[in-house]
Design a protein around this motif. Structure first.
Motif, PDB file in Angstrom:
ATOM      1  N   GLY A  87      -7.859  13.753  -1.446  1.00 22.53           N
ATOM      2  CA  GLY A  87      -7.906  12.413  -0.882  1.00 22.53           C
ATOM      3  C   GLY A  87      -7.604  11.352  -1.927  1.00 22.53           C
ATOM      4  O   GLY A  87      -7.510  11.629  -3.130  1.00 22.53           O
ATOM      5  N   GLN A  88      -7.485  10.116  -1.478  1.00 21.25           N
ATOM      6  CA  GLN A  88      -7.131   9.027  -2.381  1.00 21.25           C
ATOM      7  C   GLN A  88      -8.197   8.798  -3.444  1.00 21.25           C
ATOM      8  O   GLN A  88      -7.883   8.527  -4.608  1.00 21.25           O
ATOM      9  N   ALA A  89      -9.472   8.893  -3.050  1.00 19.55           N
ATOM     10  CA  ALA A  89     -10.547   8.675  -4.016  1.00 19.55           C
ATOM     11  C   ALA A  89     -10.499   9.724  -5.117  1.00 19.55           C
ATOM     12  O   ALA A  89     -10.663   9.412  -6.308  1.00 19.55           O
ATOM     13  N   ALA A  90     -10.286  10.993  -4.731  1.00 17.51           N
ATOM     14  CA  ALA A  90     -10.212  12.067  -5.725  1.00 17.51           C
ATOM     15  C   ALA A  90      -9.015  11.859  -6.647  1.00 17.51           C
ATOM     16  O   ALA A  90      -9.119  12.033  -7.871  1.00 17.51           O
ATOM     17  N   MET A  91      -7.866  11.480  -6.077  1.00 19.66           N
ATOM     18  CA  MET A  91      -6.681  11.281  -6.903  1.00 19.66           C
ATOM     19  C   MET A  91      -6.881  10.124  -7.874  1.00 19.66           C
ATOM     20  O   MET A  91      -6.528  10.225  -9.055  1.00 19.66           O
ATOM     21  N   ARG A  92      -7.449   9.011  -7.403  1.00 18.89           N
ATOM     22  CA  ARG A  92      -7.683   7.874  -8.301  1.00 18.89           C
ATOM     23  C   ARG A  92      -8.586   8.275  -9.464  1.00 18.89           C
ATOM     24  O   ARG A  92      -8.342   7.905 -10.613  1.00 18.89           O
ATOM     25  N   HIS A  93      -9.630   9.057  -9.159  1.00 22.47           N
ATOM     26  CA  HIS A  93     -10.539   9.506 -10.216  1.00 22.47           C
ATOM     27  C   HIS A  93      -9.835  10.470 -11.167  1.00 22.47           C
ATOM     28  O   HIS A  93      -9.913  10.323 -12.396  1.00 22.47           O
ATOM     29  N   ASN A  94      -9.149  11.453 -10.616  1.00 16.96           N
ATOM     30  CA  ASN A  94      -8.557  12.495 -11.454  1.00 16.96           C
ATOM     31  C   ASN A  94      -7.429  11.967 -12.334  1.00 16.96           C
ATOM     32  O   ASN A  94      -7.159  12.526 -13.405  1.00 16.96           O
ATOM     33  N   LEU A  95      -6.775  10.890 -11.907  1.00 17.95           N
ATOM     34  CA  LEU A  95      -5.734  10.297 -12.736  1.00 17.95           C
ATOM     35  C   LEU A  95      -6.307   9.632 -13.996  1.00 17.95           C
ATOM     36  O   LEU A  95      -5.549   9.246 -14.881  1.00 17.95           O
ATOM     37  N   THR A  96      -7.624   9.498 -14.081  1.00 15.48           N
ATOM     38  CA  THR A  96      -8.255   8.920 -15.272  1.00 15.48           C
ATOM     39  C   THR A  96      -8.899   9.979 -16.160  1.00 15.48           C
ATOM     40  O   THR A  96      -9.434   9.636 -17.227  1.00 15.48           O
ATOM     41  N   ILE A  97      -8.856  11.243 -15.759  1.00 23.69           N
ATOM     42  CA  ILE A  97      -9.573  12.293 -16.498  1.00 23.69           C
ATOM     43  C   ILE A  97      -9.078  12.415 -17.934  1.00 23.69           C
ATOM     44  O   ILE A  97      -9.875  12.603 -18.866  1.00 23.69           O
ATOM     45  N   PRO A 145       4.243   5.810 -13.757  1.00 22.43           N
ATOM     46  CA  PRO A 145       3.758   6.941 -14.563  1.00 22.43           C
ATOM     47  C   PRO A 145       2.928   6.449 -15.752  1.00 22.43           C
ATOM     48  O   PRO A 145       3.021   5.289 -16.166  1.00 22.43           O
ATOM     49  N   ILE A 146       2.143   7.363 -16.320  1.00 26.08           N
ATOM     50  CA  ILE A 146       1.178   7.034 -17.370  1.00 26.08           C
ATOM     51  C   ILE A 146       1.548   7.759 -18.662  1.00 26.08           C
ATOM     52  O   ILE A 146       1.996   8.911 -18.640  1.00 26.08           O
ATOM     53  N   LYS A 147       1.324   7.073 -19.798  1.00 29.82           N
ATOM     54  CA  LYS A 147       1.359   7.728 -21.103  1.00 29.82           C
ATOM     55  C   LYS A 147      -0.066   7.711 -21.651  1.00 29.82           C
ATOM     56  O   LYS A 147      -0.655   6.640 -21.839  1.00 29.82           O
ATOM     57  N   HIS A 148      -0.616   8.908 -21.913  1.00 32.08           N
ATOM     58  CA  HIS A 148      -2.020   9.063 -22.298  1.00 32.08           C
ATOM     59  C   HIS A 148      -2.168   9.058 -23.819  1.00 32.08           C
ATOM     60  O   HIS A 148      -1.901  10.067 -24.480  1.00 32.08           O
ATOM     61  N   THR A 149      -2.648   7.956 -24.392  1.00 27.99           N
ATOM     62  CA  THR A 149      -2.817   7.919 -25.845  1.00 27.99           C
ATOM     63  C   THR A 149      -4.060   8.668 -26.308  1.00 27.99           C
ATOM     64  O   THR A 149      -4.164   9.007 -27.497  1.00 27.99           O
ATOM     65  N   VAL A 185       2.934  12.464 -20.863  1.00 27.04           N
ATOM     66  CA  VAL A 185       3.234  11.614 -19.722  1.00 27.04           C
ATOM     67  C   VAL A 185       2.675  12.273 -18.463  1.00 27.04           C
ATOM     68  O   VAL A 185       2.796  13.491 -18.291  1.00 27.04           O
ATOM     69  N   GLU A 186       2.067  11.495 -17.582  1.00 28.53           N
ATOM     70  CA  GLU A 186       1.584  12.013 -16.303  1.00 28.53           C
ATOM     71  C   GLU A 186       2.298  11.290 -15.164  1.00 28.53           C
ATOM     72  O   GLU A 186       2.307  10.060 -15.097  1.00 28.53           O
ATOM     73  N   VAL A 187       2.891  12.079 -14.255  1.00 24.13           N
ATOM     74  CA  VAL A 187       3.638  11.558 -13.111  1.00 24.13           C
ATOM     75  C   VAL A 187       3.012  12.099 -11.835  1.00 24.13           C
ATOM     76  O   VAL A 187       2.751  13.306 -11.725  1.00 24.13           O
ATOM     77  N   ASP A 188       2.776  11.214 -10.874  1.00 22.70           N
ATOM     78  CA  ASP A 188       2.326  11.630  -9.551  1.00 22.70           C
ATOM     79  C   ASP A 188       3.559  11.789  -8.663  1.00 22.70           C
ATOM     80  O   ASP A 188       4.125  10.802  -8.192  1.00 22.70           O
ATOM     81  N   PRO A 189       4.018  13.026  -8.429  1.00 23.00           N
ATOM     82  CA  PRO A 189       5.262  13.215  -7.676  1.00 23.00           C
ATOM     83  C   PRO A 189       5.130  12.881  -6.193  1.00 23.00           C
ATOM     84  O   PRO A 189       6.129  12.781  -5.493  1.00 23.00           O
ATOM     85  N   TRP A 190       3.885  12.719  -5.724  1.00 19.29           N
ATOM     86  CA  TRP A 190       3.647  12.403  -4.315  1.00 19.29           C
ATOM     87  C   TRP A 190       3.714  10.902  -4.056  1.00 19.29           C
ATOM     88  O   TRP A 190       3.615  10.473  -2.906  1.00 19.29           O
ATOM     89  N   ASP A 191       3.879  10.123  -5.110  1.00 15.33           N
ATOM     90  CA  ASP A 191       3.993   8.670  -4.978  1.00 15.33           C
ATOM     91  C   ASP A 191       5.287   8.235  -5.657  1.00 15.33           C
ATOM     92  O   ASP A 191       5.298   7.921  -6.852  1.00 15.33           O
ATOM     93  N   PRO A 192       6.401   8.188  -4.923  1.00 18.79           N
ATOM     94  CA  PRO A 192       7.701   7.916  -5.545  1.00 18.79           C
ATOM     95  C   PRO A 192       7.845   6.507  -6.095  1.00 18.79           C
ATOM     96  O   PRO A 192       8.828   6.213  -6.790  1.00 18.79           O
TER      97      PRO A 192
END
Length: 680
Positions: free
Chosen positions: A401-411, A350-354, A339-346
């Motif tokens: 930044g937001q662009a980096a976070m959006r990208h990294n959440l898909t890694i 959250p995501i479950k990575h299959t 599970v991946e949680v972004d704690p900076w966005d309450p």
């Protein structure tokens, strides 16, 4: 300090109470081993010669290793000649391991070295969200628990809040609930709806803003804007190659992309992009009526994950059909992920990575290579199960930044999942007694076998004959079986060393090793009826497929012949048993927390020297209250933080008969809590 009874090893493997086993892992040690595959062992296979990089590549990214002990440095003291378990050390102590070792004990307290102080940070039931009522054990409600700190804290991460000195987000997993300790008069055969709802709310994660103060390592919780409770009803998004699969569709979610809740969140890790990874572990115990599944293929898949029988111990299937496999046979397939949680966005989902596979994830810890490739390591915490790593095809984008976070959440949604096969250098010298090979160490080579490749479009490609990509993602254990992965002694936490890049694995125990036709001892698992566990050290080609390995520690009583401490003098080490979670300090020393100490003393936290002539020196830093477990260590310049889980959990104890009163004393109920320890 009150002395508590010594826990007896109910299955010969550890000092966990049978009550803890029932609610923590669904009595895994009393059930048949889920892995019935023949597998391949050291004496059965001959691998081709393997190569490895002689030197880890440099660069700032090469040693970014973020997990339970990220951003670490050691507590230290100027005192000379600290004592270990056997008296004065003859040479100056190693930086970071220069404290007077705590002796084994059975006290109802957290015991720390001389010259250190301690303080509780937050306890089960303390407020997390605005409007949370004060904790009232005798009048607890689900509405209150949804706003309060959850039960049985495990993994913990501490993230600095940028621009606010001495302020952090404390992110904590809540692994499981022990209902007889939550409710007085609890009837295990007839739980109530309110008890079910409270237990749902006590699972998941907590995000809490905490503040330190100058000159002290103490941390004080507050009601910050980032505070959040994630529970058994929180919505999660499924991503990766299994998202939308027929295996994941239910009547509640016919799309197969949305899951409610996360359960049995054990250890985890922090990512360099500021999120938290949490491993769903013993999910098998939450589902009832597995015996109603008559399709032989589906029943075999459930059994491989330890899901069997009629009613569950908690009886949750009486209150919500998603826990009833007779009504929702796919629901169990929606748990057992990272599970991946972004704690900076309450408010974020959250995501479950299959793409990282489904099994009993103890954790997922990250290593980033110098070119930005992200590697996620994870162990499957079951006797005779496997070690895995995921290598991303996308590169990490620096910055916050937001662009980096959006990208990294898909890694973690694109890349290749592998499982480990190990070979030993001296397989003919392993007889199950723990006797060292003639070379003076247990060592060998390894290969990461690819199982599943996920493309940038989210589609998977199976690399296992006879299985589809969706099957590999959802039934990952069977994929490991097919390729002959090496059966290990409960691989739990993985941690990359931020100084050297080497990777360490806690192998907790396995009393079934070499018994009743089960897998024989091998060089990485060298003892039959292994009740004390070991620590594996891997020099990995992180983005590649080869590695070399050795055993750093073969745990147990140092007076016994079957123990090994990296070649260090065993008269100068603390006894250690059942390693579980790992962390590092900034000097590169390894810290180990234990779960189920089989040496008739409380669990604790230990520091281990990894390099130089003192390699293998092991010293106990603290012990937790009797009946409890040491979890989630965080080691930093200012403090050591540990999660104290299930204090006072004895078979004779309950909410009606508490046998611990930690942390509040008097006649209070025991409460799982987070504790900080710092140098006076």
């Amino acid at each position: 300090m009150k002395l508590l009874p010594i826990l007896s090893a109910h299955d010969g493997s550890s000092a966990r109470s049978s009550l803890t086993c029932k609610y923590k892992c669904g009595d895994a040690c009393f059930h048949e081993i889920p892995n019935t595959s023949k597998g391949q062992y050291f004496g059965d296979i001959v691998k081709t010669a393997m190569t490895r990089r002689g030197v880890l590549r440099g660069g700032a990214m090469a040693v970014v290793a973020v997990g339970a002990g990220s951003v670490l440095a050691a507590c230290s003291t100027d005192e000379a000649g600290p004592t270990g378990s056997s008296g004065e050390m003859s040479t100056p102590p190693v930086d970071g391991v220069d404290f007077i070792a705590v002796e084994p004990n059975t006290e109802d307290a957290v015991v720390v070295p001389q010259g250190y102080e301690q303080g509780v940070i937050i306890r089960w039931g303390d407020p997390v969200l605005e409007g949370a009522p004060a904790f009232d054990f005798d009048n607890q409600t689900a509405a209150a628990q949804n706003m309060q700190f959850g039960y049985n804290n495990d993994f913990a991460g501490l993230l600095p809040i940028e621009g606010t000195p001495n302020a952090y987000l404390l992110v904590v997993n809540h692994e499981y609930t022990t209902e007889p300790f939550l409710f007085k008069g609890y009837d295990a055969e007839n739980p109530t709806r309110e008890q079910f709802d409270i237990a749902l709310a006590a699972h998941g994660l907590s995000v809490v803003q905490v503040t330190g103060r100058s000159g002290s390592g103490a941390l004080t919780p507050g009601l910050g804007k980032y505070n959040r409770r994630i529970t058994g009803t929180t919505e999660f998004l499924l991503t990766g190659p299994a998202a939308g699969s027929d295996f994941l569709r239910t009547s509640v979610d016919p799309t197969g992309t949305k899951v409610f809740g996360t359960f049995n969140n054990c250890s985890g890790g922090l990512t360099p992009w500021g999120t938290v990874l949490s491993g769903e572990e013993n999910i098998n115990q939450y589902f009832g009526n597995a015996e109603s599944v008559t399709d032989p293929v589906a029943a075999e898949r459930l059994a491989r994950y330890g899901i069997e029988g009629a009613a569950s111990d908690r009886k949750w299937e009486r209150f919500d059909k998603r826990f009833d496999l007779a009504q929702e046979p796919n629901e169990a397939n929606r748990f057992g992920y990272v599970v991946e949680v972004d704690p900076w966005d309450p408010t974020g989902v959250p995501i479950k990575h299959t793409a990282l596979g489904r099994f009993k994830h103890e954790a997922a810890t990250i290593y980033v290579t110098d070119d930005g490739t992200v590697v996620a390591y994870s162990g499957d915490d079951e006797r005779f199960d496997y070690m895995y790593k995921f290598v991303s095809s996308r590169k990490m984008m620096p910055g916050n930044g937001q662009a980096a976070m959006r990208h990294n959440l898909t890694i973690l949604d694109a890349g290749t999942l592998h499982v480990a096969v190990l070979t030993g250098d001296a397989p003919d010298e392993i007889d199950g007694t723990g006797t060292l090979p003639k070379a003076g160490k247990f060592a060998g080579k390894g290969e990461w076998i690819p199982l599943l490749r996920t493309g940038d479009d989210g589609r998977g490609e199976s690399l296992v004959d006879g299985m589809s990509a969706e099957e590999v993602a959802v039934f990952t254990r069977q994929a490991g079986d097919k390729v002959g992965a090496t059966k290990m002694d409960r691989p739990e936490d993985f941690e990359p060393n931020p100084v050297t890049g080497k990777v360490y694995v806690a192998l907790t125990n396995n009393t079934k090793r070499g018994t009743d036709g089960k897998a024989a001892p091998d060089e990485a698992n060298p003892r039959a009826k292994n009740k004390n566990g070991q620590i594996l050290e891997i020099d990995d080609d992180h983005a590649g497929t080869t590695f070399v390995w050795n055993l750093l520690i073969v745990a147990g009583d140092p007076n016994e012949a079957d123990t090994y401490f990296g070649g260090f003098d065993k008269t100068q080490v603390s006894p250690i048993s059942c390693p579980d979670n790992l962390a590092f300090d900034s000097k590169g020393n390894l810290w180990i927390s234990t779960d189920g100490n089989a040496l008739e003393s409380n669990d604790g936290l230990f520091a281990v020297v990894l390099d130089g002539e003192r390699r293998g020196e092991t010293r106990q830093f603290l012990t937790v209250p009797a009946g409890g477990e040491t979890c989630g260590p965080i080691i930093s310049d200012e403090r050591v933080v540990v999660a104290v889980q299930h204090p006072g959990e004895f078979d004779e104890a309950s909410a009606d008969n508490p046998m611990s009163h930690w942390p509040d004393g008097g006649d209070s109920q025991p409460r799982p809590s987070m504790v900080a320890v710092w140098k006076s």
